[in-house]
Design a protein around this motif. Structure first.
Motif, short mmCIF file in Angstrom:
data_model
loop_
_atom_site.label_atom_id
_atom_site.label_comp_id
_atom_site.label_asym_id
_atom_site.label_seq_id
_atom_site.Cartn_x
_atom_site.Cartn_y
_atom_site.Cartn_z
N ASP A 93 7.19 6.38 -0.79
CA ASP A 93 6.51 5.15 -1.21
C ASP A 93 7.45 3.95 -1.28
OD1 ASP A 93 4.05 6.29 -1.36
OD2 ASP A 93 3.86 6.21 -3.54
N LEU A 94 8.75 4.20 -1.21
CA LEU A 94 9.68 3.09 -1.35
C LEU A 94 9.72 2.19 -0.11
CD1 LEU A 94 12.76 4.64 -3.18
CD2 LEU A 94 10.86 3.32 -4.13
N GLU A 95 9.41 2.74 1.06
CA GLU A 95 9.49 1.92 2.27
C GLU A 95 8.60 0.67 2.18
OE1 GLU A 95 11.72 2.05 4.50
OE2 GLU A 95 12.61 3.92 3.81
N PRO A 96 7.31 0.80 1.85
CA PRO A 96 6.50 -0.41 1.73
C PRO A 96 6.95 -1.31 0.59
CG PRO A 96 5.23 1.52 1.08
CD PRO A 96 6.47 2.02 1.72
N ALA A 128 0.85 -1.19 0.00
CA ALA A 128 0.00 0.00 0.00
C ALA A 128 0.88 1.24 0.00
CB ALA A 128 -0.91 -0.01 1.22
N THR A 129 0.71 2.09 -1.02
CA THR A 129 1.49 3.31 -1.13
C THR A 129 0.56 4.50 -1.33
OG1 THR A 129 1.72 3.38 -3.54
CG2 THR A 129 3.23 1.92 -2.34
N SER A 130 1.13 5.69 -1.31
CA SER A 130 0.31 6.89 -1.50
C SER A 130 -0.28 6.96 -2.91
CB SER A 130 1.15 8.14 -1.24
OG SER A 130 2.17 8.28 -2.21
N CYS A 131 0.31 6.21 -3.84
CA CYS A 131 -0.16 6.19 -5.22
C CYS A 131 -1.09 5.00 -5.49
CB CYS A 131 1.03 6.12 -6.18
SG CYS A 131 2.16 7.53 -6.03
N GLY A 132 -1.43 4.26 -4.45
CA GLY A 132 -2.28 3.10 -4.61
C GLY A 132 -1.52 1.82 -4.32
N THR A 133 -2.17 0.69 -4.57
CA THR A 133 -1.55 -0.60 -4.30
C THR A 133 -0.56 -0.96 -5.40
OG1 THR A 133 -3.51 -1.39 -3.12
CG2 THR A 133 -1.97 -3.05 -3.91
N VAL A 134 0.64 -1.34 -4.98
CA VAL A 134 1.71 -1.72 -5.90
C VAL A 134 1.97 -3.22 -5.74
CG1 VAL A 134 4.18 -1.49 -6.36
CG2 VAL A 134 2.79 0.55 -5.96
#
Length: 350
Positions: free
Chosen positions: A295-298, A187-193
């Motif tokens: 967003d890189l942490e997740p 889960a990132t700020s840009c949506g699910t990756v």
């Protein structure tokens, strides 16, 4: 003989992040995997595995990053990936002395693709590990038709794992290993990756499962493959990471670095004679904004979990294999391993 089972079928759950539907690299949309497995007589245990991003059909390249944990190996095309931050071809895995035939065959495949009729330069990406303990590696059994078959027959379903394709003759951490795969959804700020991983495991160390050392002698596996012959140390690991997250080449290099770090979770000793390579690429539309650094942490967490599980799948899905000169690599005995984990109070999921 025990049947191959993936981690989760054995009650072994790595981490807490959700997986994709297949728990495989093919959970990344457009990514397909193909194998050619070569088992001939008593001496050939080798093959080819291809990771094929469909996005290369319409695009000349995909953003990519490479991290080399230890460079005692061969990856054709590595310097251009590092220099330009992109891949132009699928990624092919094979045996050490078959690397160069595989690269030529990959060029044949790419030059035949629509839109490549006038191409005067292409950078094939081919990596290897050494399957010479179980296979007559000097025979160089991989031919162009084997590579082309793996590429053309690649599919988007759950890839075969264990002693298949480029993992047919490999071993890791004292046991028979091979190809493994896994995925995570972050889960990132840009949506699910989605992050998908495929590994070719062939390295030394002491197997660790959820933090518990699992040595061959603890689970009833002979430490000598043949009387009077020392155990082959195993060497090298190739990790391919695919994601649909919009990451640039620099960020993908950071992702690839974490993929190699994850080898420590399963007990790699990072031997000096090992070639440990991780290649990460993104299938996302490059016209969309690049993900923020936060967003890189997740994504990092997803890579660490997926690589750990993929490496364990490469072991648990492998069968005991006999090869050249009567040499044998034994699969991890599932029941004895589970008993050992319970003795260390590890909770196994139903």
């Amino acid at each position: 003989m025990q049947e191959p089972r993936r981690c989760r079928e054995l009650g072994i759950v790595v981490g807490a992040m959700p997986t994709g539907p297949l728990n495989a690299v093919t959970d990344v949309p457009g990514v397909r995997v193909g194998h050619t497995t070569l088992v001939e007589g008593d001496s050939i245990r080798s093959g080819v595995t291809a990771v094929v991003p469909d996005q290369l059909t319409d695009r000349r390249s995909l953003p990519a990053g490479l991290f080399v944990g230890n460079g005692h190996g061969k990856m054709v095309g590595a310097t251009q990936v590092t220099e330009l931050g992109e891949i132009e071809t699928p990624v092919v895995l094979t045996a050490t002395l078959s690397t160069f035939r595989a690269a030529d065959a990959l060029l044949t495949y790419m030059l035949a693709q629509p839109g490549r009729e006038t191409a005067g330069s292409l950078n094939p990406v081919v990596a290897e590990t050494n399957d010479g303990y179980l296979s007559d590696i000097r025979a160089r059994p991989v031919r162009a038709e084997h590579v082309l078959a793996a590429l053309s027959e690649a599919s988007g379903g759950l890839p075969a794992e264990g002693a298949v394709g480029a993992g047919t003759g490999t071993a890791a951490l004292g046991f028979k290993a091979g190809i493994g795969t896994s995925s995570r959804r972050a889960a990132t700020s840009c949506g699910t990756v989605t992050v998908g991983v495929l590994v070719q495991a062939n390295f030394s160390g002491v197997l660790q499962v959820l933090g518990v050392p699992v040595r061959p002698e603890q689970v009833g596996v002979p430490t000598l493959a043949r009387p009077g012959r020392p155990e082959h140390p195993g060497n090298s690991c190739v990790i391919v990471v695919a994601t649909d997250g919009r990451l640039d080449a620099r960020q993908l290099g950071r992702v690839a670095r974490r993929a190699v770090f994850a080898m420590a979770r399963v007990g790699s000793d990072f031997a000096g004679g090992s070639g440990d390579y991780a290649l990460a690429f993104s299938t996302a539309d490059t016209q969309t904004p690049t993900a923020p650094e936060s967003d890189l942490e997740p994504v990092f967490a997803a890579v660490l979990e997926a690589v750990e599980e993929a490496l364990l799948n490469s072991l648990f899905m492998a069968r005991t294999t006999a090869g050249v000169e009567g040499r044998v690599k034994y699969a991890v005995p599932h029941d004895r391993m589970r008993d050992l984990l319970r003795a260390h109070r590890v909770e196994l999921r139903a």
